[in-house]
Design a protein around this motif. Sequence first.
Motif, PDB file in Angstrom:
ATOM      1  N   GLU A  50       0.810  -1.216   0.000  1.00  0.00           N
ATOM      2  CA  GLU A  50       0.000   0.000   0.000  1.00  0.00           C
ATOM      3  C   GLU A  50       0.847   1.272   0.000  1.00  0.00           C
ATOM      4  OE1 GLU A  50      -3.502   2.232   2.567  1.00  0.00           O
ATOM      5  OE2 GLU A  50      -2.786   0.277   3.211  1.00  0.00           O
ATOM      6  N   ARG A  51       1.888   1.320   0.821  1.00  0.00           N
ATOM      7  CA  ARG A  51       2.716   2.526   0.923  1.00  0.00           C
ATOM      8  C   ARG A  51       3.352   2.852  -0.430  1.00  0.00           C
ATOM      9  NH1 ARG A  51       7.815   4.230   1.229  1.00  0.00           N
ATOM     10  NH2 ARG A  51       8.719   2.188   0.954  1.00  0.00           N
ATOM     11  N   GLU A  52       3.893   1.841  -1.096  1.00  0.00           N
ATOM     12  CA  GLU A  52       4.539   2.052  -2.394  1.00  0.00           C
ATOM     13  C   GLU A  52       3.520   2.413  -3.467  1.00  0.00           C
ATOM     14  OE1 GLU A  52       6.714  -1.573  -2.869  1.00  0.00           O
ATOM     15  OE2 GLU A  52       7.887  -1.152  -1.053  1.00  0.00           O
ATOM     16  N   ARG A  53       2.382   1.731  -3.430  1.00  0.00           N
ATOM     17  CA  ARG A  53       1.315   2.007  -4.395  1.00  0.00           C
ATOM     18  C   ARG A  53       0.838   3.451  -4.253  1.00  0.00           C
ATOM     19  NH1 ARG A  53      -1.975  -2.062  -2.979  1.00  0.00           N
ATOM     20  NH2 ARG A  53      -3.197  -0.703  -1.662  1.00  0.00           N
ATOM     21  N   ARG A  54       0.664   3.900  -3.013  1.00  0.00           N
ATOM     22  CA  ARG A  54       0.193   5.268  -2.755  1.00  0.00           C
ATOM     23  C   ARG A  54       1.231   6.297  -3.210  1.00  0.00           C
ATOM     24  NH1 ARG A  54      -3.714   7.549   1.564  1.00  0.00           N
ATOM     25  NH2 ARG A  54      -4.741   5.702   0.819  1.00  0.00           N
TER      26      ARG A  54
ATOM     27  N   LEU B  46       3.535   5.964  -5.537  1.00  0.00           N
ATOM     28  CA  LEU B  46       3.561   5.988  -6.996  1.00  0.00           C
ATOM     29  C   LEU B  46       2.326   6.691  -7.575  1.00  0.00           C
ATOM     30  CD1 LEU B  46       4.925   2.407  -7.677  1.00  0.00           C
ATOM     31  CD2 LEU B  46       6.084   4.564  -8.207  1.00  0.00           C
ATOM     32  N   ALA B  47       1.150   6.391  -7.007  1.00  0.00           N
ATOM     33  CA  ALA B  47      -0.085   7.016  -7.484  1.00  0.00           C
ATOM     34  C   ALA B  47      -0.026   8.527  -7.283  1.00  0.00           C
ATOM     35  CB  ALA B  47      -1.298   6.426  -6.770  1.00  0.00           C
ATOM     36  N   ASP B  48       0.478   8.971  -6.127  1.00  0.00           N
ATOM     37  CA  ASP B  48       0.612  10.407  -5.876  1.00  0.00           C
ATOM     38  C   ASP B  48       1.591  11.032  -6.858  1.00  0.00           C
ATOM     39  OD1 ASP B  48      -1.170  10.396  -3.790  1.00  0.00           O
ATOM     40  OD2 ASP B  48       0.348  10.462  -2.210  1.00  0.00           O
ATOM     41  N   PHE B  49       2.739  10.410  -7.042  1.00  0.00           N
ATOM     42  CA  PHE B  49       3.768  10.959  -7.917  1.00  0.00           C
ATOM     43  C   PHE B  49       3.296  11.029  -9.368  1.00  0.00           C
ATOM     44  CE2 PHE B  49       7.446  10.549 -10.721  1.00  0.00           C
ATOM     45  CZ  PHE B  49       8.186  11.655 -10.320  1.00  0.00           C
ATOM     46  N   LEU B  50       2.627   9.964  -9.821  1.00  0.00           N
ATOM     47  CA  LEU B  50       2.183   9.893 -11.210  1.00  0.00           C
ATOM     48  C   LEU B  50       0.821  10.549 -11.429  1.00  0.00           C
ATOM     49  CD1 LEU B  50       3.245   6.185 -11.868  1.00  0.00           C
ATOM     50  CD2 LEU B  50       4.418   8.263 -12.668  1.00  0.00           C
ATOM     51  N   ALA B  51       0.182  11.002 -10.337  1.00  0.00           N
ATOM     52  CA  ALA B  51      -1.144  11.639 -10.395  1.00  0.00           C
ATOM     53  C   ALA B  51      -2.157  10.721 -11.074  1.00  0.00           C
ATOM     54  CB  ALA B  51      -1.080  12.995 -11.077  1.00  0.00           C
ATOM     55  N   ILE B  52      -2.191   9.453 -10.602  1.00  0.00           N
ATOM     56  CA  ILE B  52      -3.158   8.488 -11.124  1.00  0.00           C
ATOM     57  C   ILE B  52      -3.878   7.831  -9.953  1.00  0.00           C
ATOM     58  CG2 ILE B  52      -1.850   8.017 -13.237  1.00  0.00           C
ATOM     59  CD1 ILE B  52      -0.854   5.413 -11.901  1.00  0.00           C
TER      60      ILE B  52
ATOM     61  N   GLY C  12      -3.304  -1.650  -9.107  1.00  0.00           N
ATOM     62  CA  GLY C  12      -3.737  -2.892  -8.474  1.00  0.00           C
ATOM     63  C   GLY C  12      -4.320  -2.738  -7.085  1.00  0.00           C
ATOM     64  N   ALA C  13      -4.763  -1.535  -6.700  1.00  0.00           N
ATOM     65  CA  ALA C  13      -5.384  -1.364  -5.385  1.00  0.00           C
ATOM     66  C   ALA C  13      -6.664  -2.191  -5.333  1.00  0.00           C
ATOM     67  CB  ALA C  13      -5.696   0.102  -5.118  1.00  0.00           C
ATOM     68  N   PRO C  14      -6.932  -2.831  -4.196  1.00  0.00           N
ATOM     69  CA  PRO C  14      -8.149  -3.627  -4.090  1.00  0.00           C
ATOM     70  C   PRO C  14      -9.392  -2.736  -4.117  1.00  0.00           C
ATOM     71  CG  PRO C  14      -7.027  -3.501  -1.972  1.00  0.00           C
ATOM     72  CD  PRO C  14      -6.140  -2.844  -2.980  1.00  0.00           C
ATOM     73  N   THR C  15     -10.498  -3.320  -4.581  1.00  0.00           N
ATOM     74  CA  THR C  15     -11.754  -2.565  -4.576  1.00  0.00           C
ATOM     75  C   THR C  15     -12.219  -2.429  -3.133  1.00  0.00           C
ATOM     76  OG1 THR C  15     -12.416  -4.575  -5.746  1.00  0.00           O
ATOM     77  CG2 THR C  15     -13.355  -2.526  -6.519  1.00  0.00           C
ATOM     78  N   PRO C  16     -12.757  -1.246  -2.802  1.00  0.00           N
ATOM     79  CA  PRO C  16     -13.165  -1.043  -1.410  1.00  0.00           C
ATOM     80  C   PRO C  16     -14.348  -1.931  -1.042  1.00  0.00           C
ATOM     81  CG  PRO C  16     -13.780   0.849  -2.756  1.00  0.00           C
ATOM     82  CD  PRO C  16     -12.995  -0.072  -3.616  1.00  0.00           C
ATOM     83  N   PRO C  17     -14.391  -2.418   0.204  1.00  0.00           N
ATOM     84  CA  PRO C  17     -15.559  -3.190   0.645  1.00  0.00           C
ATOM     85  C   PRO C  17     -16.791  -2.276   0.709  1.00  0.00           C
ATOM     86  CG  PRO C  17     -14.011  -2.839   2.455  1.00  0.00           C
ATOM     87  CD  PRO C  17     -13.369  -2.303   1.221  1.00  0.00           C
ATOM     88  N   ASP C  18     -17.960  -2.883   0.921  1.00  0.00           N
ATOM     89  CA  ASP C  18     -19.210  -2.121   0.926  1.00  0.00           C
ATOM     90  C   ASP C  18     -19.263  -1.038   1.993  1.00  0.00           C
ATOM     91  OD1 ASP C  18     -20.132  -3.475  -1.223  1.00  0.00           O
ATOM     92  OD2 ASP C  18     -21.403  -4.849  -0.081  1.00  0.00           O
ATOM     93  N   ASP C  19     -18.524  -1.211   3.092  1.00  0.00           N
ATOM     94  CA  ASP C  19     -18.584  -0.215   4.160  1.00  0.00           C
ATOM     95  C   ASP C  19     -17.577   0.912   3.954  1.00  0.00           C
ATOM     96  OD1 ASP C  19     -16.390  -1.827   4.645  1.00  0.00           O
ATOM     97  OD2 ASP C  19     -16.623  -1.772   6.821  1.00  0.00           O
ATOM     98  N   VAL C  20     -16.898   0.916   2.779  1.00  0.00           N
ATOM     99  CA  VAL C  20     -15.925   1.952   2.449  1.00  0.00           C
ATOM    100  C   VAL C  20     -16.338   2.590   1.126  1.00  0.00           C
ATOM    101  CG1 VAL C  20     -13.508   2.383   1.859  1.00  0.00           C
ATOM    102  CG2 VAL C  20     -14.068   0.781   3.676  1.00  0.00           C
ATOM    103  N   VAL C  21     -16.206   3.907   1.046  1.00  0.00           N
ATOM    104  CA  VAL C  21     -16.564   4.645  -0.165  1.00  0.00           C
ATOM    105  C   VAL C  21     -15.286   5.180  -0.796  1.00  0.00           C
ATOM    106  CG1 VAL C  21     -17.820   6.643  -1.050  1.00  0.00           C
ATOM    107  CG2 VAL C  21     -18.790   5.302   0.812  1.00  0.00           C
TER     108      VAL C  21
ATOM    109  N   THR D 292      -8.500   8.066  -5.728  1.00  0.00           N
ATOM    110  CA  THR D 292      -9.634   8.024  -4.820  1.00  0.00           C
ATOM    111  C   THR D 292      -9.114   7.832  -3.401  1.00  0.00           C
ATOM    112  OG1 THR D 292      -9.921   5.659  -5.223  1.00  0.00           O
ATOM    113  CG2 THR D 292     -11.295   7.159  -6.503  1.00  0.00           C
ATOM    114  N   GLU D 293      -9.812   8.417  -2.486  1.00  0.00           N
ATOM    115  CA  GLU D 293      -9.501   8.286  -1.059  1.00  0.00           C
ATOM    116  C   GLU D 293     -10.578   7.379  -0.475  1.00  0.00           C
ATOM    117  OE1 GLU D 293      -7.287   9.296   2.409  1.00  0.00           O
ATOM    118  OE2 GLU D 293      -6.877   9.774   0.322  1.00  0.00           O
ATOM    119  N   ARG D 294     -10.169   6.286   0.134  1.00  0.00           N
ATOM    120  CA  ARG D 294     -11.134   5.339   0.681  1.00  0.00           C
ATOM    121  C   ARG D 294     -11.514   5.788   2.086  1.00  0.00           C
ATOM    122  NH1 ARG D 294      -8.719   3.412  -3.348  1.00  0.00           N
ATOM    123  NH2 ARG D 294      -9.231   1.540  -4.470  1.00  0.00           N
ATOM    124  N   LEU D 295     -12.780   6.157   2.242  1.00  0.00           N
ATOM    125  CA  LEU D 295     -13.286   6.641   3.522  1.00  0.00           C
ATOM    126  C   LEU D 295     -14.420   5.742   3.996  1.00  0.00           C
ATOM    127  CD1 LEU D 295     -13.457  10.468   2.765  1.00  0.00           C
ATOM    128  CD2 LEU D 295     -11.680   9.243   4.002  1.00  0.00           C
ATOM    129  N   PRO D 296     -14.482   5.484   5.291  1.00  0.00           N
ATOM    130  CA  PRO D 296     -15.596   4.671   5.797  1.00  0.00           C
ATOM    131  C   PRO D 296     -16.940   5.347   5.508  1.00  0.00           C
ATOM    132  CG  PRO D 296     -13.908   4.981   7.478  1.00  0.00           C
ATOM    133  CD  PRO D 296     -13.556   5.877   6.329  1.00  0.00           C
TER     134      PRO D 296
END
Length: 188
Positions: free
Chosen positions: A31-35, A37-43, A49-58, A82-86
């Motif tokens: 997660e740390r590396e993925r985040r 890279l995503a921040d640096f590349l603005a994607i 490959g981030a997992p899809t958020p569960p139903d209790d996360v938006v 996207t920022e995953r928030l409960p």
Amino acid sequence: MALSALSRMVGRNQAYLGQFVSRGSPRVLPERERRMLADFLAIDEALLGAPTPPDDVVAVPWLAVKAAAGVGQVPDERVLRTERLPRAALRGAGVAPEAASVIAVTGESMAPTLRDGDRLLVDASARRLAARGGIYVVRRGDTVLVKRLVPHGDMVEIRSDNPLWPVEQVPLAEIEVIGRATLLLRRL
């Protein structure tokens, strides 16, 4: 930027991301590396490959917009990721998932309430100023600001929480309310 340079940026050996791309090793980026890279590349992290958020996360869109707690900035309104928030946090803030977005604060005019680098959850459905005011993200001309707004009939008082910044009175028609800042997201 080459994969070897990106590998070093995330603190790995220079072949790390090359192996990830060509061989699929590791299968999932931490997660740390993925985040990073995503921040640096603005994607969006989902592209890495981030997992899809569960139903209790938006998954709330984090926009490239930086609301200036100061003189204002011309906005870049693309979605960075996207920022995953409960879901419960959104409910608690009174924000519907489809009206939510996350933006960054830049500048010091709203200190100590908001600091440079803070992130805000913005409710785009709350565009009408509350009678007693509140903290809103507004567009004034070509710039986006985050300020404390207090309505006075057809006028609005634009306040900064930092006492070194002046209070302004402007016609309400001079600003476009983008949404109300409903939740402060600050990394400690």
